[in-house]
Scaffold this active site. Structure first.
Site, PDB file in Angstrom:
ATOM      1  CG  HIS A  42     -28.954   9.301 -61.991  1.00 54.97           C
ATOM      2  ND1 HIS A  42     -28.696  10.660 -62.072  1.00 54.97           N
ATOM      3  CD2 HIS A  42     -30.166   9.110 -62.594  1.00 54.97           C
ATOM      4  CE1 HIS A  42     -29.702  11.263 -62.678  1.00 54.97           C
ATOM      5  NE2 HIS A  42     -30.611  10.340 -63.006  1.00 54.97           N
ATOM      6  CB  SER A  88     -31.944  11.790 -65.579  1.00 56.13           C
ATOM      7  OG  SER A  88     -32.863  11.887 -64.534  1.00 56.13           O
ATOM      8  CG  ASP A  99     -25.967  12.318 -60.961  1.00 57.27           C
ATOM      9  OD1 ASP A  99     -25.476  11.334 -61.580  1.00 57.27           O
ATOM     10  OD2 ASP A  99     -27.177  12.607 -60.967  1.00 57.27           O
TER      11      ASP A  99
END
Length: 688
Positions: free
Chosen positions: A475, A631, A529
């Site tokens: 992402h 992230s 992911d």
């Protein structure tokens, strides 16, 4: 008391030369006394010999006549020794023993020791003068050629072509001037096989046409020349001379030199020199003309084709160097060359040699070095090493290379391929020390997390897994095919970014199982992911740049609730939406069910809408968690069964329902095969 009285009677008797005489032992025919030594010198006129007869012998016996004996001596040499009790061998003759000598002088010696156990009467003998044939009776023939005997003497004479020297014994001859031009022939000393003349010098010449060499062959039995004296000098000698070579002088019984003499010349001089003495038969040789030959081994470290026992004038050979050697002419090298046998017996191109192959200066390698060899020729060994502690050699035996026969540096395991220095993974130069549990962690140094990569716009993280690849969350890069990345920094100020190492993207590869977002609703499915970013240029490893290890696929890399891992990044903290300086924290693993129970901060999303799969890890505790801005960063764990600090990336920061509680991480262990396959399929020719 008994006294042993010893006495010795030593006497010697000689007289003028007579034609006959008698010799008796002391007291004969009575017993001879003890301890006696008596000698008689017998001499007859010149030109006569002596015939000695024994008619009685009765002397104490002993082994080898060691006690009492009568000796017969001629010229200082014992010719006989008698003892014991002898009788005649013939019943009709009184003669017991007899001796005959071609010389006119003789000595008889009688000896008795100090003790005689029995009575012995000794001996009786007589002698007569006999005529001697000087031409046949002596070992040394007095004349070099013809010997003529008469009563009481002899005289020498010569063949018609000879003359008698002043010593009246030796004949001489003139024997020089002969020239031999035929391709085959035989030459011998004068009068061979009869004795050669004394005091002569014979010279012969062999002259053949150009392109042939004179080859002389001898038989040992065809050579009989007076031997050398005690100092090694030859009184009579045979010598060969060809150009600048000399063979000999030779003398002795049997030819002492090589039985075949290859002169390498079309002309040969032969000299036979004799002195005033000698009675040898001389010599005989054979010769023939042979095409001029060239030596077989003119170069070392090579093989010849054709391989022949003999090479002659105009023969051409191909000379091929053995493995590891080459011929260098100017700037051109080859493994073979041609050579021709020339008329002078020398090979053309004789200056060319097979020398060790030159491998050149070893090529450098990235992130390593090679020792400078003293030379770079065949057989030389060199060693490559990597820049420790940040790199190690991919193959343990890949550091040693040897200069091979093909002129290349070769390793037993890798061949001509250069060794590769691989970055050491998972080892920070300063391991992270947790001080307290606080939301957002605590300040960290880049040396604590040297694999940390900063993604700008939006703020995110990634993990360096080797010199060309960065691992991050899908992402983070799904809408940015050329992310802006930096490595080796802790602060995000503009000046810090300008001085940091910029990483440039070659391609972004997102896992094929990642589902694209519709951008209309909050994302609730973060399965798969994970993504890879390939770099254009390799990262140079050091204290601030070092990859993290990938997990293994064995059960040892399975995580359980309570296992503690490290996270790092520039995400949101309790007091700030984002931070300037890198922070790190220690986070425990919890069950996936725990993450399902977290209350969602976003009121538009329902908890049951979020997808939780086995491709995820749930971790965190109250006050300690990753958050927005972290992230894609690594969730690092200690490598199993390794005592020293060494970390692998177990997870990637993926998503969470809210910060400061529990977060969900991509389980990297499930994607190791995809990671390795993707990197292999997209790795072009290395730039190192």
């Amino acid at each position: 008391m008994w006294y042993l009285v010893l006495f010795s009677l030593l006497a010697s008797f000689s007289a003028e030369p007579t034609m006959h005489g008698e010799i008796l032992s002391p007291n004969y025919p009575q017993a001879y006394p003890n301890d006696v030594v008596k000698s008689w010198d017998i001499e007859v006129p010149e030109g006569f010999g002596i015939h000695l007869y024994f008619t009685h012998v009765d002397i104490e016996p002993s082994e080898s006549c060691a006690y009492d004996s009568v000796q017969i001596i001629s010229g200082g040499i014992e010719e006989g020794r008698l003892c014991g009790q002898r009788t005649s061998k013939s019943p009709n003759s009184p003669i017991i023993e007899e001796f005959q000598f071609p010389y006119n002088k003789l000595q008889v010696v009688f000896t008795s020791d100090f003790s005689i156990e029995e009575q012995f009467t000794g001996f009786a003998a007589y002698y007569t003068a006999i005529d001697v044939n000087e031409c046949t009776d002596f070992t040394d023939v007095p004349c070099s050629h013809f010997c003529n005997n008469f009563i009481g003497g002899y005289f020498c004479s010569c063949p018609p072509e000879y003359f008698l020297h002043d010593d009246m014994r030796n004949c001489g001859v003139n024997c020089s001037g002969d020239v031999f031009t035929a391709l085959i022939g035989e030459i011998s000393s004068p009068n061979y096989p009869n004795p050669y003349p004394e005091n002569s010098r014979c010279e012969y010449q062999i002259q053949l046409q150009e392109g042939f060499q004179v080859v002389v062959t001898m038989q040992r039995e065809d050579f009989d020349v007076e031997p050398a004296d005690s100092e090694g000098n030859c009184p009579d000698s045979l010598t060969f001379a060809a150009k600048n070579q000399q063979f000999g002088p030779y003398c002795g019984d049997g030819f002492p030199g090589p039985l075949t003499i290859r002169t390498q010349s079309n002309t040969l001089g032969i000299v036979f020199q004799t002195d005033l003495m000698g009675q040898k038969k001389g010599w005989k040789l054979r010769y023939h003309g042979d095409p001029i030959s060239c030596p077989k081994e003119s170069t070392a470290n090579s093989n010849w084709e054709p391989d022949k026992a003999k090479y002659v004038f105009k023969d051409v050979v191909k000379i091929t160097c053995v493995d590891g050697f080459e011929v260098v002419e100017g700037h051109v090298s080859s493994t073979s060359y041609y050579s021709t046998c020339q008329s002078d017996g020398q090979w053309s191109n004789s200056g060319l040699k097979c020398q060790p192959v030159y491998c050149g200066i070893p090529d450098p390698i990235a992130n390593g070095k090679v020792e400078e060899p003293e030379n770079s020729v065949f057989g030389t060994v060199i060693h490559y090493t990597c820049e420790e502690p940040y790199y190690y050699m991919e193959h343990e035996e890949g550091g040693e290379y040897r200069c091979a026969a093909n002129g290349r540096w070769v390793n037993d395991q890798l061949g001509i391929e250069l060794p590769r220095c691989i970055p050491v993974c998972g080892v920070p130069t300063e391991p992270f020390q947790v001080q307290q549990k606080i939301f957002g962690g605590q300040p960290a140094k880049i040396e604590n997390f040297p694999w940390q990569v900063f993604f700008n716009h939006p703020t995110a993280g990634g993990a360096l897994i080797n010199e060309y690849w960065v691992l991050t969350a899908a992402h983070v890069v799904e809408k940015n095919s050329d992310p802006s990345m930096y490595a080796g920094i802790t602060a995000l100020r503009l000046a810090d970014l300008e001085n940091a190492q910029r990483l440039y993207t070659k391609r972004v590869i997102i896992h094929p199982g990642w589902k694209e977002d519709d951008d209309l609703n909050p994302r609730t499915n973060f399965d798969n992911d994970i993504a890879l970013v390939q770099l254009k240029d390799p990262v140079k490893m050091g204290p601030k740049f070092s990859p993290i290890c990938l997990p293994g696929t064995s059960s040892e890399y399975n995580l359980s609730p309570g296992d503690m891992g490290l996270i790092s990044g520039w995400g949101r903290t309790e007091k700030r939406l984002h931070v300037i300086n890198l922070r790190g924290a220690k986070v425990p693993v919890t069950s996936l069910e725990t993450c399902k129970q977290v209350k969602e901060e976003n009121p538009t999303a329902r908890p049951e809408d979020y997808v939780i799969t086995d491709n995820m890890i749930c971790a965190g505790e109250k006050g300690v968690d990753s958050c927005k801005g972290d992230s894609g960063g690594a969730f690092a764990f200690q490598v199993p069964n390794v005592k020293a600090p060494k970390f692998y990336v177990a997870g990637l920061v993926s998503w969470g329902k809210k910060c400061g509680a529990y977060g969900v991480y991509t389980k990297v262990k499930n994607y190791v095969d995809w990671i390795l396959k993707t990197m292999q399929e997209n790795s072009g020719p290395r730039k190192d």
